[in-house]
Design an enzyme around this catalytic site. Sequence first.
Site, short mmCIF file in Angstrom:
data_model
loop_
_atom_site.label_atom_id
_atom_site.label_comp_id
_atom_site.label_asym_id
_atom_site.label_seq_id
_atom_site.Cartn_x
_atom_site.Cartn_y
_atom_site.Cartn_z
N MET A 9 0.83 -1.22 0.00
CA MET A 9 0.00 0.00 0.00
C MET A 9 0.87 1.27 0.00
SD MET A 9 -2.66 -1.47 2.83
CE MET A 9 -1.33 -2.17 3.78
N GLN A 56 -10.94 2.99 0.68
CA GLN A 56 -10.66 4.36 1.10
C GLN A 56 -11.62 5.34 0.42
OE1 GLN A 56 -6.58 5.01 -0.03
NE2 GLN A 56 -5.73 4.02 1.79
N THR A 79 2.46 1.88 5.63
CA THR A 79 1.68 2.97 5.05
C THR A 79 1.27 3.90 6.18
OG1 THR A 79 -0.51 3.54 4.13
CG2 THR A 79 -0.29 1.38 5.12
N THR A 90 -1.40 6.30 5.80
CA THR A 90 -2.85 6.50 5.76
C THR A 90 -3.61 5.42 6.49
OG1 THR A 90 -2.73 7.72 3.67
CG2 THR A 90 -4.84 6.71 4.22
N CYS A 96 3.70 10.29 4.10
CA CYS A 96 3.26 9.29 3.14
C CYS A 96 4.49 8.46 2.81
CB CYS A 96 2.68 9.93 1.89
SG CYS A 96 2.38 8.75 0.56
N THR A 97 4.36 7.16 2.81
CA THR A 97 5.55 6.31 2.68
C THR A 97 6.18 6.36 1.30
OG1 THR A 97 4.09 4.40 2.33
CG2 THR A 97 4.95 4.75 4.56
N GLU A 98 5.50 6.95 0.32
CA GLU A 98 6.10 7.12 -1.01
C GLU A 98 6.83 8.44 -1.20
OE1 GLU A 98 3.16 4.00 -1.25
OE2 GLU A 98 2.85 6.11 -0.72
#
Length: 228
Positions: free
Chosen positions: A10, A52, A83, A85, A195-197
């Site tokens: 995710m 979501q 993640t 979120t 946000c992990t990205e």
Amino acid sequence: MKTIGLIGGMSWESTAQYYALINRETARRRGGLHSAAIVIDSLDFAEIEALQAQGDWAGAGERLAASARRLEAAGAQLLVLATNTMHIVAQDIQAATTIPFLHIADPTADALIEDGAKTVGLLGTRFTMEMDFYKDRLRQRGIEPIVPEVDRTNLDGIIYNELCRGIVSDASRDTYVAAIERLGARGAQAIILGCTELGLLISDDDSPLPLYDTTALHAANAVAQALD
């Protein structure tokens, strides 16, 4: 070393970063050819993103709780949710297993407190920026998060439409730098990449304010806890 259970997918782009960061930190701390004991349950992000969009957090919580149970059954001794979120449903995950759950906001808060940052900009998906699940956990530690007043839709879109698909562009980096500049003008002393990205897009070399990358901090904390 305890076995780390990683709820991933995710997106898989950031899960791959977790895998690399955890193993690099394990090798740094233990030396030689050491790597981490990791069990990964990688979910289909399209299915989670649909929940979501519908606001079906109960359904999403059930999916992630089931993932946590699978990891515990596979031998995981602590849990990491890869993640930001989906920490909206952290309580569902914690309730589903008997093993420790490492909340992503906690090592970030630790680092901010150590550096004396009290007012911080929070960037992430619109859920992370607009809902209170993440901000309240920071406030409990004496940290006041502020979020962008404009461009939240654009910032969110860059995450879902680009970074989660492995697309990194200079134009999107410029959008984030502009958002950071505006947060700095409002008093932010530092920026949480919530946000992990986001670490794929922007680094300290790009930013006018210090960055706290939740992915890197969470991964390092997982290794510390696994070696404790």
